[in-house]
Design a protein around this motif. Structure first.
Motif, mmCIF file in Angstrom:
data_model
loop_
_atom_site.group_PDB
_atom_site.id
_atom_site.type_symbol
_atom_site.label_atom_id
_atom_site.label_comp_id
_atom_site.label_asym_id
_atom_site.label_seq_id
_atom_site.Cartn_x
_atom_site.Cartn_y
_atom_site.Cartn_z
ATOM 1 N N ILE A 91 0.857 -1.184 0.000
ATOM 2 C CA ILE A 91 0.000 0.000 0.000
ATOM 3 C C ILE A 91 0.891 1.231 0.000
ATOM 4 O O ILE A 91 1.946 1.263 0.645
ATOM 5 C CB ILE A 91 -0.957 0.004 1.221
ATOM 6 N N SER A 92 0.473 2.236 -0.756
ATOM 7 C CA SER A 92 1.235 3.485 -0.811
ATOM 8 C C SER A 92 0.267 4.630 -1.046
ATOM 9 O O SER A 92 -0.911 4.415 -1.346
ATOM 10 C CB SER A 92 2.300 3.434 -1.914
ATOM 11 N N ARG A 93 0.786 5.833 -0.909
ATOM 12 C CA ARG A 93 -0.073 6.995 -1.105
ATOM 13 C C ARG A 93 0.689 8.103 -1.783
ATOM 14 O O ARG A 93 1.911 8.218 -1.611
ATOM 15 C CB ARG A 93 -0.636 7.482 0.232
ATOM 16 N N ASP A 94 -0.025 8.919 -2.538
ATOM 17 C CA ASP A 94 0.516 10.109 -3.181
ATOM 18 C C ASP A 94 -0.360 11.268 -2.723
ATOM 19 O O ASP A 94 -1.463 11.462 -3.248
ATOM 20 C CB ASP A 94 0.497 9.954 -4.696
ATOM 21 N N VAL A 127 -4.555 6.787 -3.006
ATOM 22 C CA VAL A 127 -3.919 5.662 -2.338
ATOM 23 C C VAL A 127 -3.903 4.493 -3.321
ATOM 24 O O VAL A 127 -4.837 4.318 -4.115
ATOM 25 C CB VAL A 127 -4.649 5.303 -1.027
ATOM 26 N N TYR A 128 -2.841 3.715 -3.262
ATOM 27 C CA TYR A 128 -2.640 2.602 -4.191
ATOM 28 C C TYR A 128 -2.515 1.289 -3.433
ATOM 29 O O TYR A 128 -2.127 1.265 -2.267
ATOM 30 C CB TYR A 128 -1.375 2.819 -5.015
ATOM 31 N N LEU A 129 -2.813 0.221 -4.136
ATOM 32 C CA LEU A 129 -2.546 -1.112 -3.624
ATOM 33 C C LEU A 129 -1.909 -1.909 -4.759
ATOM 34 O O LEU A 129 -2.594 -2.278 -5.722
ATOM 35 C CB LEU A 129 -3.810 -1.797 -3.127
ATOM 36 N N GLN A 130 -0.618 -2.124 -4.654
ATOM 37 C CA GLN A 130 0.096 -2.958 -5.618
ATOM 38 C C GLN A 130 -0.019 -4.404 -5.169
ATOM 39 O O GLN A 130 0.376 -4.738 -4.050
ATOM 40 C CB GLN A 130 1.566 -2.540 -5.701
#
Length: 113
Positions: free
Chosen positions: A68-71, A77-80
């Protein structure tokens, strides 16, 4: 508050997908964001969370495979998701808790064996 999730689809086992969730109506940078999923017949479960400071935690079932990451500049928010398994098949929801839980519309991830 609006949460718009995207990026789901059909993928073979072992493949990858990246989910995105664009938020509006909130001060994104100061809020923790979460991804949940719900498979047919199952309860909704927490998959991953990220704090405003970038600390993360994961369900045991996805540790080492999902990130999980965020910009904050993009309020997203992302979920790779890597090394996907058929048991990852579910509708994935992004979530923010502001007094009560706010949910996106969900995006379907289907992993074929």
């Amino acid at each position: 508050v609006q949460l718009q999730a995207s990026g789901g689809g059909l993928v073979q086992a072992g493949g990858s997908l990246r989910l995105s969730c664009a938020a509006s109506g909130i001060i994104f940078s100061i809020n923790a964001m979460k991804w949940y999923r719900q498979a047919p017949g199952n309860q909704r479960e927490l998959v991953a969370a990220i704090t405003s400071g970038g600390s993360t935690n994961y369900a045991d079932s996805v540790k080492g495979r999902f990130t999980i990451s965020r910009d904050n500049a993009k309020n997203t928010v992302y979920l790779q998701m890597n090394s996907l398994k058929p048991e990852d098949t579910a509708v994935y929801y992004c979530n923010v808790h502001l007094g009560w839980d706010h949910w996106g519309q969900g995006t379907l991830v289907t992993v074929s064996s």
